[in-house]
Structure formats: C-alpha cells, structure tokens
Write a protein that holds these residues in place. Structure first.
Motif, mmCIF file in Angstrom:
data_model
loop_
_atom_site.group_PDB
_atom_site.id
_atom_site.type_symbol
_atom_site.label_atom_id
_atom_site.label_comp_id
_atom_site.label_asym_id
_atom_site.label_seq_id
_atom_site.Cartn_x
_atom_site.Cartn_y
_atom_site.Cartn_z
ATOM 1 N N HIS A 44 0.810 -1.221 0.000
ATOM 2 C CA HIS A 44 0.000 0.000 0.000
ATOM 3 C C HIS A 44 0.842 1.270 0.000
ATOM 4 O O HIS A 44 0.563 2.218 -0.756
ATOM 5 C CB HIS A 44 -0.934 -0.003 1.211
ATOM 6 N N GLU A 45 1.881 1.307 0.829
ATOM 7 C CA GLU A 45 2.674 2.532 0.927
ATOM 8 C C GLU A 45 3.513 2.763 -0.319
ATOM 9 O O GLU A 45 3.890 3.905 -0.608
ATOM 10 C CB GLU A 45 3.592 2.485 2.166
ATOM 11 N N ARG A 46 3.809 1.704 -1.046
ATOM 12 C CA ARG A 46 4.573 1.838 -2.287
ATOM 13 C C ARG A 46 3.660 2.205 -3.462
ATOM 14 O O ARG A 46 4.084 2.894 -4.386
ATOM 15 C CB ARG A 46 5.298 0.527 -2.608
ATOM 16 N N ARG A 47 2.430 1.766 -3.420
ATOM 17 C CA ARG A 47 1.523 1.955 -4.557
ATOM 18 C C ARG A 47 0.748 3.262 -4.496
ATOM 19 O O ARG A 47 0.188 3.694 -5.516
ATOM 20 C CB ARG A 47 0.537 0.780 -4.626
ATOM 21 N N HIS A 48 0.688 3.877 -3.299
ATOM 22 C CA HIS A 48 -0.138 5.075 -3.145
ATOM 23 C C HIS A 48 0.652 6.190 -2.473
ATOM 24 O O HIS A 48 1.321 5.973 -1.457
ATOM 25 C CB HIS A 48 -1.387 4.761 -2.326
ATOM 26 N N ALA A 49 0.537 7.387 -3.034
ATOM 27 C CA ALA A 49 1.144 8.569 -2.426
ATOM 28 C C ALA A 49 0.291 9.022 -1.244
ATOM 29 O O ALA A 49 -0.825 8.531 -1.024
ATOM 30 C CB ALA A 49 1.259 9.678 -3.466
ATOM 31 N N ARG A 50 0.808 9.982 -0.502
ATOM 32 C CA ARG A 50 0.074 10.474 0.682
ATOM 33 C C ARG A 50 -1.281 11.082 0.318
ATOM 34 O O ARG A 50 -2.214 11.056 1.106
ATOM 35 C CB ARG A 50 0.912 11.495 1.431
ATOM 36 N N ASP A 51 -1.369 11.637 -0.884
ATOM 37 C CA ASP A 51 -2.644 12.235 -1.292
ATOM 38 C C ASP A 51 -3.607 11.216 -1.898
ATOM 39 O O ASP A 51 -4.684 11.575 -2.376
ATOM 40 C CB ASP A 51 -2.407 13.382 -2.281
ATOM 41 N N GLY A 52 -3.214 9.923 -1.862
ATOM 42 C CA GLY A 52 -4.092 8.863 -2.348
ATOM 43 C C GLY A 52 -3.919 8.518 -3.812
ATOM 44 O O GLY A 52 -4.516 7.546 -4.291
ATOM 45 N N THR A 53 -3.125 9.290 -4.537
ATOM 46 C CA THR A 53 -2.913 8.992 -5.958
ATOM 47 C C THR A 53 -1.934 7.831 -6.114
ATOM 48 O O THR A 53 -1.130 7.550 -5.218
ATOM 49 C CB THR A 53 -2.369 10.220 -6.694
ATOM 50 N N ASN A 54 -2.012 7.167 -7.260
ATOM 51 C CA ASN A 54 -1.124 6.043 -7.521
ATOM 52 C C ASN A 54 0.288 6.515 -7.852
ATOM 53 O O ASN A 54 0.482 7.543 -8.500
ATOM 54 C CB ASN A 54 -1.659 5.211 -8.686
ATOM 55 N N THR A 55 1.262 5.763 -7.398
ATOM 56 C CA THR A 55 2.658 6.025 -7.717
ATOM 57 C C THR A 55 3.039 5.247 -8.979
ATOM 58 O O THR A 55 2.202 4.559 -9.582
ATOM 59 C CB THR A 55 3.562 5.588 -6.557
ATOM 60 N N ASP A 56 4.327 5.311 -9.334
ATOM 61 C CA ASP A 56 4.806 4.544 -10.478
ATOM 62 C C ASP A 56 5.379 3.198 -10.054
ATOM 63 O O ASP A 56 6.173 2.593 -10.774
ATOM 64 C CB ASP A 56 5.858 5.337 -11.265
ATOM 65 N N PHE A 57 4.964 2.706 -8.879
ATOM 66 C CA PHE A 57 5.395 1.385 -8.409
ATOM 67 C C PHE A 57 5.046 0.333 -9.451
ATOM 68 O O PHE A 57 4.037 0.446 -10.168
ATOM 69 C CB PHE A 57 4.712 1.060 -7.076
ATOM 70 N N VAL A 58 5.856 -0.707 -9.521
ATOM 71 C CA VAL A 58 5.746 -1.668 -10.615
ATOM 72 C C VAL A 58 4.357 -2.280 -10.736
ATOM 73 O O VAL A 58 3.850 -2.508 -11.842
ATOM 74 C CB VAL A 58 6.830 -2.765 -10.474
ATOM 75 N N LEU A 59 3.682 -2.532 -9.613
ATOM 76 C CA LEU A 59 2.363 -3.175 -9.684
ATOM 77 C C LEU A 59 1.260 -2.211 -10.107
ATOM 78 O O LEU A 59 0.117 -2.625 -10.297
ATOM 79 C CB LEU A 59 2.005 -3.827 -8.347
ATOM 80 N N ASN A 60 1.599 -0.930 -10.269
ATOM 81 C CA ASN A 60 0.659 0.036 -10.831
ATOM 82 C C ASN A 60 0.889 0.257 -12.318
ATOM 83 O O ASN A 60 0.132 0.997 -12.958
ATOM 84 C CB ASN A 60 0.799 1.391 -10.123
ATOM 85 N N THR A 61 1.937 -0.359 -12.849
ATOM 86 C CA THR A 61 2.393 -0.059 -14.200
ATOM 87 C C THR A 61 2.069 -1.193 -15.162
ATOM 88 O O THR A 61 2.531 -2.311 -14.964
ATOM 89 C CB THR A 61 3.917 0.178 -14.202
ATOM 90 N N PRO A 62 1.289 -0.956 -16.218
ATOM 91 C CA PRO A 62 1.045 -1.991 -17.220
ATOM 92 C C PRO A 62 2.361 -2.408 -17.897
ATOM 93 O O PRO A 62 3.248 -1.576 -18.097
ATOM 94 C CB PRO A 62 0.106 -1.304 -18.221
ATOM 95 N N PRO A 63 2.535 -3.699 -18.238
ATOM 96 C CA PRO A 63 1.581 -4.790 -18.060
ATOM 97 C C PRO A 63 1.676 -5.468 -16.699
ATOM 98 O O PRO A 63 0.986 -6.436 -16.425
ATOM 99 C CB PRO A 63 2.009 -5.759 -19.163
ATOM 100 N N PHE A 64 2.566 -4.928 -15.817
ATOM 101 C CA PHE A 64 2.850 -5.623 -14.572
ATOM 102 C C PHE A 64 1.703 -5.536 -13.566
ATOM 103 O O PHE A 64 1.695 -6.272 -12.579
ATOM 104 C CB PHE A 64 4.144 -5.079 -13.965
ATOM 105 N N ASP A 65 0.751 -4.639 -13.811
ATOM 106 C CA ASP A 65 -0.416 -4.569 -12.932
ATOM 107 C C ASP A 65 -1.314 -5.794 -13.087
ATOM 108 O O ASP A 65 -2.218 -6.015 -12.276
ATOM 109 C CB ASP A 65 -1.208 -3.290 -13.172
ATOM 110 N N GLN A 66 -1.054 -6.596 -14.135
ATOM 111 C CA GLN A 66 -1.803 -7.834 -14.343
ATOM 112 C C GLN A 66 -0.951 -9.066 -14.062
ATOM 113 O O GLN A 66 -1.359 -10.193 -14.367
ATOM 114 C CB GLN A 66 -2.317 -7.894 -15.786
#
Length: 216
Positions: A44-66
């Motif tokens: 959670h802390e890697r995937r979301h910034a403090r303001d709740g927006t998504n970061t560029d963490f690998v699991l947020n980045t296609p195709p790795f989000d799948q």
C-alpha cells in the motif's frame, strides 16, 4: 485451494532485497478479517502517495499490474509472521514469487495458501529478473519444477515433494491430512464410536433423554 500445475504470465520485477511483510502488507490493515479484498492493500505505501494517488510502483504499471508472478530480490517476506502478506498477494492475483531466498515463515505460509515460492539464485536469478523486466511472459511448471524463459531456457528449482504434491492437488494442511490419512481417521472414529457409544448421542437419543428428564 486452487490446484497449481502450470502458470504463464508476465512477471513483475522487484529488485529490492529484504522486502519485509510490513512492506508487503502494512500492519494498519491487520484488523481486516476477510481475505477477499486484501489485494488492494498489497504494498500500500509503495503503490499510493500520501494524497491517495497512484505512484509509479511496478504493480501500478502496465503490463505488470496484471502480473501473476513476482520476481523479487533476496530475503523476500522477512520480518513478522503475518499470513496476510500471502493473502494480499494471492488476492491481487500473484500466486508465484521467485527470489534467491525467502523469510522462513513467509515461505511456509505460501504453501498453506496455494502460492508457490520458487528459490532461484545467482546468475539464473539474474536471467529470470531480466526476462521479467522485458515484459515477456514466464511459465512456471510445477510438474517438471522449471521456470521457462522467453528464449526457451528452462531453469530448474527444488521443492519439497510433499508440498509440491499438495499444491498440485489443491490441498491445504487439513486437506492433505484427510487425503493421506482419511481411512485411518475413519477407522479410529468407528472403533471409538463402537467402544464408547455414550459419547455419541447424535441420533436423537440426546433429545429423548432430555425430554424424559424434563416431562411437561
């Protein structure tokens, strides 16, 4: 549990070493009791910034989000014994983690929840990581105990035969006991019921005894 035989998927690369269970599944979500939905709190802390927006963490980045496979650095899953780390991974869809080494309890928890931890070290791990970073699919074959790279190379891995069989049959610990020792358990229960029938008032006799002792 779902049976695990083969798995083909892009693999999310995470080169970082010593990723502990608090990073994988933060402690503030441990009060959640239902396994379903825990994937949204994974990393959670890697995937979301403090303001709740998504970061560029690998699991947020296609195709790795799948991705259904995660390729990590050494000592993955160290730290606390929280089983939610594995629950979060599997709910997210990741059922195989490849790393040079694992936290001992995390490694054991994987097998209890239908996930396969694969130990691949050295140059072989670097080739797996490079293939993951390329975004091409890997294939995990539990029957042959190999990781198949996009160029056709097959990298072998070791796994305890008992755990391998349980994963391939989709058995958790209770399921494995029933599968292996079910006949002995049923035979014991039959002898116990026959020798001490008064312990098994489950056929209406208990209700009749209560009614007789409480007339009216």
């Amino acid at each position: 549990m779902q049976k695990f035989t083969t798995l083909t998927s892009v693999a999310a690369p995470l080169r970082e070493a010593d990723v502990d269970t608090d990073v994988i599944f933060p402690a503030r979500f441990l009060l959640l009791l239902d396994k379903a939905g825990l994937g949204k709190h994974l990393f959670h802390e890697r995937r979301h910034a403090r303001d709740g927006t998504n970061t560029d963490f690998v699991l947020n980045t296609p195709p790795f989000d799948q991705a259904r496979i995660l390729v990590a650095g050494p000592n993955f899953g160290s730290g606390s014994s929280r089983e939610q780390a594995v629950w979060g991974l599997t709910d997210f869809g990741i059922t195989c983690v490849i790393a040079p080494s694992f936290g001992e309890i995390f490694y054991s928890n994987c097998f209890k929840n239908g996930a396969l931890p694969v130990v691949v070290a050295g140059d072989a791990h670097e080739r797996v990581m490079a293939a993951a970073e390329s975004g091409q699919a890997l294939t995990i074959d539990l029957e042959t105990q190999t990781v198949l790279l996009p160029d056709g190379e097959a990298i072998a891995f070791d796994i305890d035969p008992y755990r391998r069989r349980a994963l391939m049959l989709g058995l958790d610990e209770i399921g494995s006991i029933l599968e292996d020792d079910g006949d002995d358990i049923r035979a014991f229960e039959a002898r116990h019921r026959s020798g001490q029938p008064w312990l098994f008032l489950d056929d209406g006799r208990l209700e009749r005894l209560f009614a007789e002792s409480h007339p009216g």
